[in-house]
Design an enzyme around this catalytic site. Structure first.
Site, PDB file in Angstrom:
ATOM      1  N   GLN A  73       0.848  -1.195   0.000  1.00  0.00           N
ATOM      2  CA  GLN A  73       0.000   0.000   0.000  1.00  0.00           C
ATOM      3  C   GLN A  73       0.879   1.239   0.000  1.00  0.00           C
ATOM      4  O   GLN A  73       1.958   1.245   0.574  1.00  0.00           O
ATOM      5  CB  GLN A  73      -1.004  -0.035   1.139  1.00  0.00           C
ATOM      6  CG  GLN A  73      -0.500   0.382   2.493  1.00  0.00           C
ATOM      7  CD  GLN A  73      -1.574   0.169   3.558  1.00  0.00           C
ATOM      8  OE1 GLN A  73      -1.889  -0.954   3.925  1.00  0.00           O
ATOM      9  NE2 GLN A  73      -2.135   1.244   4.064  1.00  0.00           N
ATOM     10  N   LYS A 123       2.647   2.835   3.084  1.00  0.00           N
ATOM     11  CA  LYS A 123       3.700   2.109   3.785  1.00  0.00           C
ATOM     12  C   LYS A 123       4.009   0.796   3.080  1.00  0.00           C
ATOM     13  O   LYS A 123       3.808  -0.280   3.628  1.00  0.00           O
ATOM     14  CB  LYS A 123       3.318   1.851   5.242  1.00  0.00           C
ATOM     15  CG  LYS A 123       1.930   1.297   5.413  1.00  0.00           C
ATOM     16  CD  LYS A 123       1.657   0.887   6.854  1.00  0.00           C
ATOM     17  CE  LYS A 123       0.202   0.486   6.986  1.00  0.00           C
ATOM     18  NZ  LYS A 123      -0.184   0.129   8.319  1.00  0.00           N
TER      19      LYS A 123
END
Lengths: 1507, 509
Positions: free
Chosen positions: A961, A964
């Protein structure tokens, strides 16, 4: 070197694979072994891949012992009488097809041999059969010849002969490279040895046997056959990248390659070996040539170390060490071995399963994480069969003595001369006692804590000088308040939410920290990130400061280095190092300054001086260089520490001196984790952040910290936070040790000129060029000037920053008070004119460029058309998706409002990773639907049931994602209320952990398997793989396309609602423009573009953004943050605190009431965006969206940019138009072939019809082999479709199987089904089990003890949500990971059992591996621990170990009864027969949180009953 | 943000006030202090937003979340440092600013906003009490001299900033004391004058020279100033009041609000309110007193409120306040969405003390007795139309609603139209903009005369005290740059200092 035009770079390529071998323990040669090995290869075809043509493989091959008889006969035919075995060598040579090149290369080879005094007996053209080989492979097919070389009489030992051949190989290769025009593309030596021969090529697994008729010749015999099949991310033809290599077949990935190669390069200068002359060494280097795969480099390294006198297992222990640092259970001699070798060299880190052979021994080893499967069996006829999968070679169960698997960090060797298997323990014991490593360490190792007090120390900085230094180094009040404070007070990196919307460093007007131009790389798909918290035991921060010595020999003083437990030095520790004088070990401090005169070239001058001094210092015999920036003053500014470090590091590498010193950095401009990571990545050995420490100390002294903690505790906290942060940075790239991270340059540079990169950051990835040294100096001087100018302000404060929060005097944010206001106002009032104001604000950033796309403008290439000619908006809505935001991260109201809006429009909303409440599958009264069309499959598999999968139009596998990438997440217990608990299939109040990796995706072939699973689970849903933009994402996407994904989402680095460490939000990943352009270009290059839908997302806000994404190659788009803002989000950035004041990102019922969003507003928003897009389409003359996809010539770089930084940026690689040589469409126009037609489940389904249709019981019997994968999944999908929310009653369908099941046996199998397997199974057994019963026991004809033998593979029952499993034997690594509801009995498990488990019961009737129950927050495990060994293997951070009480005994008894009943387990039988006495042997593993939650539930029930 | 859940736990609370009955007996301030506990709670309501709209809403760019956090943590000095980095006079804005920051507060989307203004006042008062505020020694003097004309908030801010930049600043004020409207426009009960004195004293200690009864263009020669100083800043405010040209305007008893208010302020300070009429501003030759009179205040703004409060303190028999516009809504509507500054019905503290407020009223005529004294006012109700998008349209008189209301004192509080041209501006021959304000851009604050700058209401037209300070600060920076011929190191409102430093270091070819 050829300069790229686009974004693709061959160094991004990855591969991974299936490997295996068949060997005779006694060394008996036979043709059967070769044939069997080829069968193994053929049965692992699904682990390889093919590209755009089904008949062009990625590469496959086999290594065998030299078949003397065969060659003897063959040579006779050529009129040559071969000498005895051992007295000649065979080389396998790939020559270019072109006649004159072929002749020239051959010429060179012959001359080289002659020069080295080696007689060539003859060349033999290897017969090949090109039938059925794909045109791509054939286009570069080499002429393959064998060369036979006689062993000269003066060479007495066979090892010496091998060394000679090694020199010849290097010599010929280097000479061809240097003399033959037109690079060496065609010339390659696949093997050159008296012992082994390699047959390989760019073939599919199935083609090897037929391509090389030699291999079918019965006279060809060998005691082993070692095979490899490759799954590459690309399909560019390359025969030499096929494996096996000369020593190994490698399934894995070397993550730290760039660093390893740099260290190798610098140590080459020091090479001396008693086995080679100086001249010979000169021929050998460079050891590793350019343009090779990581596996090939590893093979080169292994070859070198083996040739210079170490045994092959010894070499592998050096390169791929076990996790020894901090392992208290490791035996002392072994630990000393590893520690000694750690001071010589760093690990080659990454997932690895390696099969190796030198012709006499054959073996295999696994990396410390055990991230690749390796299964073996030993048979009564003295054979060992080892492969990535069990069952790859059918073996009569009655002949099997033992079935096992390779364990993490362990080695397995068959010594064919001794005729026996040597265990890991015996082998390592013998290697580790070769030298008195422990004594050497005691004598020479310098331990920091044992060093004497320093000679001098600095006095503490005063408040005033701290402020001045802070200004000079660019601290802002945010850095102090947000970063330093939370690290010092909490010992943790701070967390934030809502991604980032500030400019890239190169675009920012604010003077940047140099490290902001560096973006952390991370693992996705081709190798997994690691969990540095729950799997801490494999991680190491140990660092060694000093001289590495000569790699090619072993001397005691090699370990005369300073050993650090971690790389962060307190100021006192630094002074100790500065003061070291052991007589042969001293440190030298160098000042890193440049003249602050603002003149062009001053910084360069400073760097030149620094490098010169550094070189001198090494020549003068210093072992440590301390680069210090303390001595700045009004006329001398400090060189950014990252630049100073990298400059010295690379200068010393070039001079061959780097290995002789440690580089310690004493720097004021280092305070957040990313700063440390950058320094380490570019060569620092240890770092003293003196200013960060002084800042904390002074805050404490001035009472600004409001804490009881002492200064020492605060410092310890800060250092801990840095260290934990560093582990996270390494682990997101899949790197376990600091040592291998050091100098590995795991960063992509964005916005620094190629000249600076080449000189100071040599070899680092950099595709968007930008500022040079003078601009870097300017940014440094701006801060310096701020600190040293004389001004008398009312208050003397640091700058405000404005990175983590919009601030008026801070960094620019795209979402700011103006844009948020306009966006909300326009969509609420449905006023397009206000929306236009919003998009104008967003699009026209003028000299405040925030995004790369803001530097682009449209370039109409044809006449504009009327907007009426553009396809209607209704056609376009379906191309939109909203972001993957989970219910849990945002409120029910916020989540469903988006879903309703998207369903009204015909677009798609996304569940995120939190599961989905089944009530959303029913329409609302007004006809609206709250069902999210896209169901996400993330690493924790929350709520991923057969039903969930069935209710999807699209299944999205989240590989990473944006906020992070490469990291996991955590939903704290207090946020898991009843509702979320239910939706996620977990216990309310119990915290939930999302692991960094998908435990069933450690490689590209694993992803292919998951795609196959999901396609079985719902064949009507598109499979979408979400990737995050980074260097090489295009190459990964090519692999993902080959893995049969139907949609690839390229996500920008900037998105994300989830809570993420601030440094990850800002410093990891790249903008989507880069990733999307690279992906589009690479797919086109591979002729794969038309096979897959490309989607892009990441802070897309306006129609212009969408249009640019379309022109760069995305035919679908995701919008997340803007949609949230439309429904009320005001970018609070507090999502992680559950305090969202507008009810969007909170679960607090009181705050949820404040939610004021409305689907209508979101609908308005998308209408506006599409209207804007259509206006642009009209302007550019496009009638349909399809027409405009990938038409990058409609974009150009704004040419009026005068900004001093922007004008340096080179965006041409982004708008490079890759030639479309095959004239395929630039958007998806073909369907992927998932190969579902012939799967076993169709037979299952047919047999199950009576149950499905008429609810009748039915039974069936089937044979099964390892290529039958995902058995039961499609059947479950059909049952779920028929039954919906109703459930089939238990055991309605009972199917029995015999044989070896392929991967994912029983994946997502639903209630009503029982699958009984006699035989064994591969990885992912019972993945996502959704209510079914699975039974497995060994073949009745086997005679081995089930409980001692491995019966199912790794990662069994991952993410199971319900059902039962009874396993009569041992399971592999990571058993029951994230189980949330299944009840399971198994007889032993490997490492990391029950990791992250949140529910259900697991009974283990034997041993477990290490790290059991790490991150386990729910459910209960019972371990039958008769030898009291379990406690040491359990990770007790989150669990308590207890004795069983009455309730437990009832559970155990019930489950064991079933286990015995279904499998006939002898151990179950024994325990049941003596239950009372055996019960105390069970240890109950009870998660602490779960215990509390259960108690709470009980008491609340008690209360409600009372009422 | 010391406490993430503060905004959920605590409601907005303002400090207590003395009761209206009690406070109208004197002219002292009547708002009490928060207890420390309440202050901390109120500060904890700040959510430290990712996008702090307050920070954007404040014309000074006050870094509100940061000082709220410091207050929560009782880091008083830090709070003061943060506050004073953007605001020279928090003790003024903390008392009399209409707080656009609070209108923009994110909490205000669905709940009452944070009491930012009160917190600001507490910070600065605590800072004074703790002696955090000491006159700053200016070590480096540039040798340049600047004259600032006008000592209202804009002039004071300009003077303070230019002094920090090392220039010698002389402030010319035509009244007898410094402060402009702060001194003689705002009644004491809203801003006691010791607060102004305290600041002026500090500025004097820092080296600024104040010259009083120095009316440039009247008793000071403009051209000499131009010769003597390196730069001149015009900060004379927007002083011409809007008049009401109806019949009977000249009757005794119809007065401009400023005339009325200044007299009371002078009285409170024990100064003859009628003296120095030829030099000072707003000196009306006779005493204006509301005692025992029926008072009508025309104009519904802040000055109108001040007239109401002062009239009540002077023991008027009755006080009525008229407003031409209709009564504004009590809550935000479609046309004034958050976070814009809404026009809402405001009940000022003076209204609490008693006043009859009427909206949609137009004055037709003042009626007098034979002696030319006001005896009543003739008014008419208005009917306002609304446009399709909900905005205010035109008005018409309501037929038959015309009526007379007896009154002896009318105070005209309808705002100001423009700066005074005669004298100073005329003599400088300064260029005006179309609204008759001094013409100067908000990028450079420079007038058509090179070394003459202008700031505050004189440039922008009548506005808020917070804007005046903001203008003064920005103007000072421009003057500093003009004088030193390089980028100023004074704080900017937008963008960080560093951005503009780049021109002084490393010239990239």
């Amino acid at each position: 070197m050829k300069r790229r035009k686009g974004l693709y770079d061959s160094t991004f390529e990855h591969d991974s694979c299936g490997i295996g071998f068949v060997a005779s323990i006694k060394g008996h040669k036979s043709h059967q072994h070769i044939s069997d090995a080829l069968t193994v290869l053929e049965n692992m075809e699904h682990r390889g891949a093919c590209g755009c043509e089904s008949n062009t493989g990625d590469g496959a091959g086999i290594m065998i012992q030299t078949p003397h008889e065969f060659f003897f006969d063959e040579c006779l035919k050529l009129g040559i009488h071969l000498p005895a075995f051992g007295k000649y060598a065979v080389g396998v040579l790939f020559f270019p097809k072109e006649k004159h090149l072929h002749d020239e290369c051959k010429e060179v080879f012959s001359r080289s041999a002659e020069k080295l005094g080696l007689d060539i007996l003859c060349y033999r053209t290897v017969p090949v059969n090109t039938n059925g080989i794909g045109p791509t492979a054939l286009s570069v097919e080499p002429t393959i010849e064998h060369v036979f070389i006689a062993c000269p009489d003066e060479i007495k030992s066979s090892d010496e002969f091998e060394r000679k051949l090694f020199i010849l190989k290097k010599y010929a290769t280097h000479t061809v490279l240097n003399t033959v025009k037109k690079d060496n593309i065609g010339f390659y030596i696949a093997s050159l040895s008296y012992k082994t021969v390699v047959y390989k090529g760019q073939l599919t697994s199935m083609q090897v046997r037929s391509y090389y008729p030699d291999l079918s010749n019965k006279r060809m015999v060998s005691a082993f056959g070692l095979v490899h099949s490759r799954f590459a991310t690309n399909t560019f033809p390359s025969w030499r990248l096929a494996q096996p290599f000369r020593y190994i077949a490698h399934n894995g990935e070397i993550n730290t390659l760039q660093g390893n190669l740099n260290w190798l390069k610098t140590s080459e200068h020091n090479f001396t070996s008693h086995l080679f002359t100086k001249e010979e060494i000169e021929i050998l280097v460079p050891i590793v040539s350019n343009d090779q795969s990581d596996s090939a480099c590893l093979d080169n390294m292994i070859e070198l170390l083996t040739m210079t006198g170490r045994s092959l297992p010894h070499v592998l222990m050096m390169l791929i060490p076990e996790a020894w640092d901090g392992n208290e259970h490791m035996e002392a001699t072994k630990k000393s071995f590893y520690e000694y070798h750690a001071s010589i060299m760093e690990p080659w880190d990454g997932p690895a399963s390696i099969s190796f052979t030198d012709g006499r021994i054959i073996g295999a080893t696994l990396d410390r994480n055990g991230l690749r499967p390796s299964r073996y069996c030993v048979t009564t006829d003295d054979r060992v069969i080892m492969a990535s999968e069990t069952g790859a070679l059918p073996v009569d169960p009655a002949t099997i003595i033992e079935k096992g698997r390779l364990q993490p960090g362990k080695m397995f060797v068959v010594d064919m001369e001794l005729g026996r298997i040597i265990s890991d323990e015996e082998l390592k014991q013998s290697i580790c006692s070769n030298q008195p490593y422990g004594d050497w360490l005691n004598q020479y190792k310098i331990r920091l804590e044992e060093l004497a007090e320093p000679r001098v120390t600095f006095s503490y900085l005063t408040d005033e000088s701290v402020l001045k230094y802070q200004k000079a180094f660019g601290y802002s009040t945010e850095d102090i308040d947000v970063i330093l404070k939370s690290m010092a007070l909490d010992g943790k990196e701070p967390v934030g939410s809502m991604g980032t919307d500030i400019p890239l460093a190169i675009l920012s007007n604010e003077p940047q920290h140099l490290s902001s131009y560096f973006k952390q790389l991370f693992a996705q798909v081709t190798n997994p990130p690691i969990d540095p918290i729950r799997e801490r035991m494999v991680m190491s921060l140990a660092a060694y400061v000093g001289n590495n010595g000569n790699l090619l020999d072993e001397k005691p003083e090699h370990c005369h280095t300073v050993a650090l437990k971690h790389p962060i030095l307190s100021s006192k520790e630094l002074e100790k190092i500065r003061s070291i004088d052991t007589g042969i070990f001293q440190a030298k401090t160098l000042q890193t300054y440049f003249k602050a005169d603002g003149k062009v070239g001053s910084l360069k001058h400073g760097l030149d001086r620094l490098c010169r001094y550094a070189e001198d210092a090494v020549h003068d015999g210093f072992e440590v260089l301390i680069l210090s920036d303390r001595a700045l003053d009004s006329e001398h500014a400090s060189i950014p520490s990252l630049l100073a470090t990298a400059a010295v590091h690379h200068h010393l590498i070039r001079k061959g001196l780097r290995g002789q010193v440690g580089i310690v950095i004493e720097a004021g401009d280092v305070w957040e984790v990313h700063h440390f990571a950058c320094l380490l990545a570019f060569g620092a050995t240890a770092i003293n952040p003196y200013l960060a420490l002084a800042s904390i100390r002074n805050m404490k002294a001035n009472g600004n910290l409001q804490t009881e903690l002492s200064w020492n505790e605060l410092r310890a906290n800060y250092i801990k936070a840095v260290n934990d942060g560093l582990l996270k940075v390494f682990s997101k790239m899949g790197i376990s040790t600091l040592q291998s991270y050091q100098g590995a340059q795991i960063m992509e540079i964005v916005g620094i000129s190629q000249e600076v990169v080449d000189k100071y950051f040599s070899g680092a990835v950099s595709r968007i060029a930008g500022i040079g040294l003078d601009e870097i100096a300017k940014e440094a001087l701006t801060k310096h000037h701020f600190a040293f100018s004389k001004n008398e302000l009312l208050t003397d404060r640091l700058l405000v920053g404005g990175i983590y929060q919009w601030k008026r005097k801070g960094e620019t944010h795209l979402f700011n008070p103006t844009t948020i206001h306009f966006l909300q106002h326009s969509t609420k009032t449905n006023d397009y004119s206000i929306f236009k104001k919003y998009s104008k604000e967003v699009n026209e950033q003028a000299d405040k460029a925030v995004t790369l796309r803001s530097l682009l403008e449209f370039n109409p290439c044809k006449p504009a058309i009327s907007i009426d000619e553009v396809e209607p908006a209704e056609n376009i809505y379906k191309r939109f998706a909203t972001g993957a935001m989970s219910f849990g991260s945002i409120s029910w109201e916020a989540h469903t409002t988006i879903a309703v809006a998207m369903n009204r429009l015909g677009g798609k909303s996304n569940t995120g990773e939190g599961g989905e409440d089944e009530k959303r599958y029913t329409l609302l009264e007004n006809g609206d639907s709250m069902r999210s069309a896209i169901k996400q499959i993330a690493s924790a598999r929350f709520g991923v049931t057969s039903r969930y999968l069935t209710e999807a139009d699209e299944l999205q596998i989240k590989m990473a994602q944006g906020a992070k990438p490469g990291e996991g997440g955590q939903l704290p217990g207090h946020k898991v209320d009843d509702w979320i608990g239910k939706t996620r299939h977990s216990t309310p109040g119990v915290g939930l952990i999302s692991p960094p990796p998908h435990h069933d995706i450690y490689s590209i072939e694993d992803l292919a398997q998951l795609i196959f699973d999901l396609k079985n689970a719902n064949r009507n849903a598109r499979i979408n793989v979400k990737l995050v933009s980074k260097a090489g994402v295009g190459t990964i996407a090519a692999g993902v396309t080959k893995a049969k994904a139907e949609v690839i989402l390229i996500s920008g680095h900037d998105g994300g609602t989830g809570a993420s460490p601030l440094s990850s939000i800002r410093h990891a990943g790249l903008p989507w423009e880069l990733g999307l352009a690279e992906t589009h270009q690479t797919l086109l290059k591979n002729n794969l573009r038309s096979r897959v839908v490309l989607q892009a997302d990441g802070q897309m806000k306006t129609g212009r953004d969408i249009a640019i994404a379309a022109l760069l190659g995305a035919e679908e788009w995701g919008v997340a943050t803007a949609a949230l803002v439309v429904e009320g989000c005001i970018m609070m950035r507090k999502c992680h605190l559950n305090t969202c004041p507008v009810g969007v990102a909170t679960q607090d019922p009181a705050l949820r009431k404040r939610f004021s969003g409305n689907p209508e507003h979101i609908v308005n928003f998308f209408k506006f965006i599409v209207q804007e897009l259509r206006e642009i389409m009209a302007e550019l003359g496009f009638k349909t969206v399809n027409e405009m996809i990938g038409q990058v010539e409609y974009l150009k770089i704004k040419n009026n940019t005068t900004h001093w930084k922007h004008s340096k940026i080179d965006l041409s690689p982004i708008i490079y138009k890759e030639p479309n040589t095959n004239n395929s469409t630039l958007y998806c126009s073909e369907k992927q072939d998932h190969g579902l037609e012939n799967i076993l489940d169709w037979k299952l389904l047919e047999k199950a019809q009576p149950a499905i249709q008429n609810n009748e019981d039915c039974k069936g019997y089937f044979k099964i082999v390892n290529t039958d994968r995902s058995t039961g999944t499609l059947l479950s999908n059909e049952i779920t479709k028929a039954y919906g929310s109703k459930e089939m009653s238990e055991n309605k369908i009972h199917f029995k199987f015999n044989g070896t099941a392929g991967q994912s046996f029983g994946a997502f199998a639903t209630k009503g089904i029982s699958l009984e397997l006699e035989g064994d199974a591969n990885d992912y057994f019972g993945k996502g089990l959704s209510g079914a019963r699975l039974i497995v026991y060994p073949s009745k004809s086997s005679f081995f003890k089930p409980e001692d033998n491995i019966i199912i593979g790794n990662v069994a029952l991952y993410g199971a949500t319900g059902g039962e499993a009874f396993i009569n034997g041992k399971a592999g690594e990571r058993f029951g990971v994230r189980n949330s509801g299944a009840n399971i009995v198994v007889e032993a498990v490997g490492d990391h059992g029950c990791e992250y488990m949140t529910g259900g019961h697991v009974i283990v009737l034997g041993e477990t591996g290490r790290n059991f129950a790490a991150g386990m927050s729910g459910g209960i495990a019972y371990i039958y621990d008769t030898k009291s060994q379990f406690e040491a293997k359990c990770n007790k951070e989150m669990v308590e170990l207890e004795c069983c009480i009455t309730q437990d005994s009832a559970i155990i008894k019930a489950l064991l009864n079933k286990h015995y009943q279904f499998t006939g387990s002898s151990i179950a039988k024994f325990i049941l027969s003596d239950l009372e006495n055996q019960l105390p042997n069970f240890v109950k593993v009870f998660p602490k949180d779960y215990k509390k939650a259960l108690a709470r539930l009980e008491s609340s029930t008690a209360i409600s009953v009372h009422k | 943000m010391g406490k993430p859940t503060g905004f959920v736990e605590f409601d907005r609370a303002l400090p207590s006030k003395r009761t209206p009955q009690e406070r109208i007996k004197d002219y002292h301030e009547f708002v009490n202090r928060y207890t420390d506990h309440t202050l901390q709670q109120q500060a904890s309501r700040c959510m430290n937003c990712g996008v702090p709209f307050c920070h954007n809403g404040c014309p000074l760019g006050n870094i509100i979340p940061e000082f709220n956090d410091a207050v929560y943590k009782k880091e008083w000095n830090k709070a003061f440092q943060i506050l004073s980095s953007t605001n020279n006079f928090p003790e003024f804005t903390g008392r009399i600013c209409p707080a656009p920051c609070e209108s923009a507060c994110v909490l205000g989307i669905n709940h009452p906003p944070v009491t930012i203004e009160e917190i600001e006042k507490h910070i600065i008062e605590i800072a004074f009490e703790n002696n955090f505020i000491q006159p700053k020694k200016i070590h480096k003097r540039t040798g340049k001299k600047v004259a600032v004309i006008g000592s209202g908030p804009a002039g004071l801010a300009t003077a303070a900033q230019l002094n920090y930049a090392g220039h010698q600043v002389v402030v010319y004020e035509r009244d007898d004391k410094a402060g402009g409207l702060l001194r003689y426009g705002i009644p004491d009960f809203k801003l006691e004058k010791w607060v102004v004195d305290r600041r002026i004293k500090l500025m004097e200690q820092e080296g600024i020279i104040f010259k009083y009864h120095a009316n440039v263009g009247v008793n000071i020669n403009v051209s000499e100033l131009v010769k003597e100083y390196d730069a001149i800043v015009l900060a004379g405010g927007s002083t011409i009041p809007r008049d009401l040209a109806v019949k009977g305007r000249n009757l005794n008893g119809v007065h401009f609000a400023m005339h009325f208010l200044k007299q009371q302020n002078k009285r409170n300070a024990d100064i003859d309110p009628l003296a120095m009429a030829s030099i000072e501003s707003n000196i009306y030759p006779t005493t204006i007193n509301a005692q025992g009179k029926n008072v009508i205040v025309i104009g519904g703004g802040d000055t109108g409120s001040d007239c109401v409060g002062t009239s009540n303190r002077q023991q008027a028999t009755s006080v009525i306040q008229f407003e031409l516009l209709p009564m504004p809504p009590k809550e935000r509507n479609y046309n004034m969405p958050w976070p814009s500054y809404p026009t809402l019905l405001k009940v000022s503290s003076s209204h609490e003390e008693g006043a009859d407020r009427k909206w949609s009223i137009a004055t037709k005529e003042f009626l007098g007795d034979a002696n030319g004294n006001l005896k009543s006012i003739k008014i008419v109700d208005l009917n306002w139309t609304t446009t399709v998008d909900g905005k205010l349209g035109n008005y018409s008189e309501v037929a038959g609603s015309e009526r007379e209301i007896p009154c002896e004192l009318v105070l005209l509080a309808m705002g100001f139209t423009n700066p005074q041209y005669e004298g100073l501006l005329a003599q400088l021959n300064i260029e005006l903009d179309e609204r008759k304000n001094v013409k100067a851009g908000d990028k450079n604050y420079q007038t058509n005369i090179q070394k003459v700058f202008t700031a505050g209401d004189m440039r922008r037209g009548q506005s808020l005290v917070v804007w005046a300070i903001s203008e003064g600060r920005e103007c000072a920076r421009k003057v500093d740059e003009f004088l030193s011929n390089k980028n100023s190191m004074l704080e900017r409102k937008d963008n960080s200092l560093l951005v503009h430093l780049d021109q002084v270091v490393v010239k990239i070819p």
